[in-house]
Design a protein around this motif. Structure first.
Motif, short mmCIF file in Angstrom:
data_model
loop_
_atom_site.label_atom_id
_atom_site.label_comp_id
_atom_site.label_asym_id
_atom_site.label_seq_id
_atom_site.Cartn_x
_atom_site.Cartn_y
_atom_site.Cartn_z
N GLU A 174 -4.54 4.80 -0.63
CA GLU A 174 -4.56 3.89 -1.39
C GLU A 174 -5.97 3.57 -1.56
O GLU A 174 -6.03 3.47 -3.33
N ALA A 175 -6.86 3.92 -0.96
CA ALA A 175 -8.43 3.84 -1.40
C ALA A 175 -8.61 5.11 -2.49
O ALA A 175 -9.18 4.62 -3.86
N GLU B 127 -4.70 2.76 4.23
CA GLU B 127 -5.57 2.20 3.65
C GLU B 127 -6.37 3.33 2.63
O GLU B 127 -6.88 3.08 1.61
N HIS C 215 -9.40 -2.85 0.16
CA HIS C 215 -9.58 -2.74 -0.78
C HIS C 215 -9.43 -4.00 -2.44
O HIS C 215 -10.67 -3.53 -2.78
N LYS D 180 0.84 -1.35 0.16
CA LYS D 180 -0.57 0.11 -0.26
C LYS D 180 0.86 1.72 -0.06
O LYS D 180 0.51 2.66 -0.45
N PRO E 220 -6.18 -4.51 -6.53
CA PRO E 220 -5.09 -4.42 -5.24
C PRO E 220 -5.72 -6.31 -5.06
O PRO E 220 -6.51 -6.99 -4.31
#
Length: 387
Positions: free
Chosen positions: A225-226, A222, A154, A126, A149
């Motif tokens: 990352e999303a 995260e 994810h 990530k 992912p």
């Protein structure tokens, strides 16, 4: 018969790497490992190479290269080392897919190199998107490369979004176990030991990500990352504590309906989906028996007690080199905690000090990100030395 996919696996000796090889072992007619890379565990890397017979292996720690070469002498397997070896192995022309299971910002450059070489990316690292999300997504779009992912959260969102347009999405809901200290009073945090923090309630993971789960930094990373994977604003990403880790994440649509992806806590599920996408393969994972599940519960994260989550969100919204600074400071602080140099509450303190001290560069190039990473690590180490 489907053609086997030729795969480069970075981080093969870690938990994600081992699970990836388990999926490959279970589907020998579908996947072929042609390259393996690890940081320093040359013995495990040698064993993996002898089983899967890749063309090339690479070990990041130059001091372990000679041992690896001796272990693989006579096999015909080429041995590389260092950062140069990691980059070289990432662009092998015969491979069509790279699995990045590396830990930390070290994953950014090889992933970018693989994208520029036209490889599809299965991403478990990530930090690659946390540090260089804009660069990575821009390069992937330019080269028409897929980023699939592997993180369970994810992957869950990715699966829930199949055949749906983002204009119909109201928000993404990332679930978090809450870690081992979900119910512990903050007044007790100073007594937490590395051994206690490494006991994740649901998942078997490497040391760094397990500590990140305990501080909730993992969930903050995260969120960033999303934001990049799904091209969505931070105000439309929510975190919910779900201690049982059965619902891996959810998508709420504008009509109020919610889709959730469920499954037992087993990283082979998202790995297998990423490797086989757009297909689904049967195999090595435990099936979900709803009659045996415990009650599924949800609660809000304790942001005041676990400030790393908020720091990561703040960094993502600020953008520029700020996420890079937060990530680098966290990596140094977590390592120091695992080595017994600092207390558990000192992790967010070090991150905050780095966030407040370093200049932020907007729209950074790769070189500027690497410089920010290096400067942050030096500052974090200096802060630790004075604690």
């Amino acid at each position: 018969m489907k053609k086997e996919k030729k795969i480069i696996l970075l981080g093969s000796t870690g938990s994600i790497g081992i699970n990836t090889l388990d999926v490959v072992r279970d589907n020998p007619d579908r996947f072929k490992i042609i390259a393996l890379a690890a940081k320093r565990n040359w013995k495990k890397l040698a064993d993996q190479a002898l089983e899967f017979h890749p063309d090339v292996v690479s070990i990041f720690d130059d001091d372990e290269s000679e041992k690896l070469q001796k272990a693989l002498a006579g096999t015909g397997i080429k041995v590389l080392s260092g950062k140069k070896g990691l980059i070289e192995i990432s662009i092998l022309p015969e491979a069509e897919m790279l699995v990045s299971a590396l830990v930390g910002s070290i994953g950014l450059e090889p992933v970018l190199s693989a994208i520029h070489a036209g490889k599809n990316i299965c991403l478990a690292n990530k930090e690659t998107l946390v540090v260089g999300g804009e660069l990575v997504i821009e390069a992937a779009q330019k080269k028409n490369v897929k980023i699939l992912p592997i993180d369970s959260e994810h992957s869950a969102i990715f699966q829930c979004l199949q055949n749906s347009e983002m204009k119909y999405v109201n928000k993404l809901i990332l679930t978090a176990s809450g870690g081992p200290f979900r119910s512990l009073s903050a007044s007790e945090f100073s007594k937490i030991t590395p051994k206690q923090a490494l006991k994740h309630p649901n998942w078997e993971m490497g040391g760094k990500i397990t500590i990140d789960s305990a501080t909730l930094m993992n969930k903050g990373l995260e969120i960033i990352e999303a934001r990049w994977l799904f091209d969505i604003g931070f105000d439309r990403i929510e975190v919910v504590i779900h201690p049982q880790s059965i619902i891996h994440s959810m998508v709420e649509f504008i009509d109020g309906s919610v889709l959730a992806q469920l499954g037992m806590p087993d990283m082979r599920l998202p790995i297998k989906y990423a490797l086989s996408y757009p297909e689904r393969l049967s195999g090595c994972s435990e099936k979900t028996d709803f009659l045996k599940l415990p009650p599924l519960t949800f609660e809000a994260p304790r942001i005041r007690d676990f400030p790393c989550l908020e720091y990561a969100c703040e960094a993502g919204k600020r953008s520029g080199t700020m996420p890079c600074i937060v990530n680098a400071a966290n990596e140094i602080a977590v390592e120091a905690f695992l080595n017994g140099k600092i207390s558990f509450p000192a992790i967010p303190e070090i991150i905050r000090k780095c966030m407040n001290s370093l200049k932020i560069i907007d729209n950074p190039k790769l070189e500027e990100l690497l410089t920010a990473d290096s400067e942050t690590r030096k500052l974090a180490e200096d802060i630790i030395s004075r604690l």
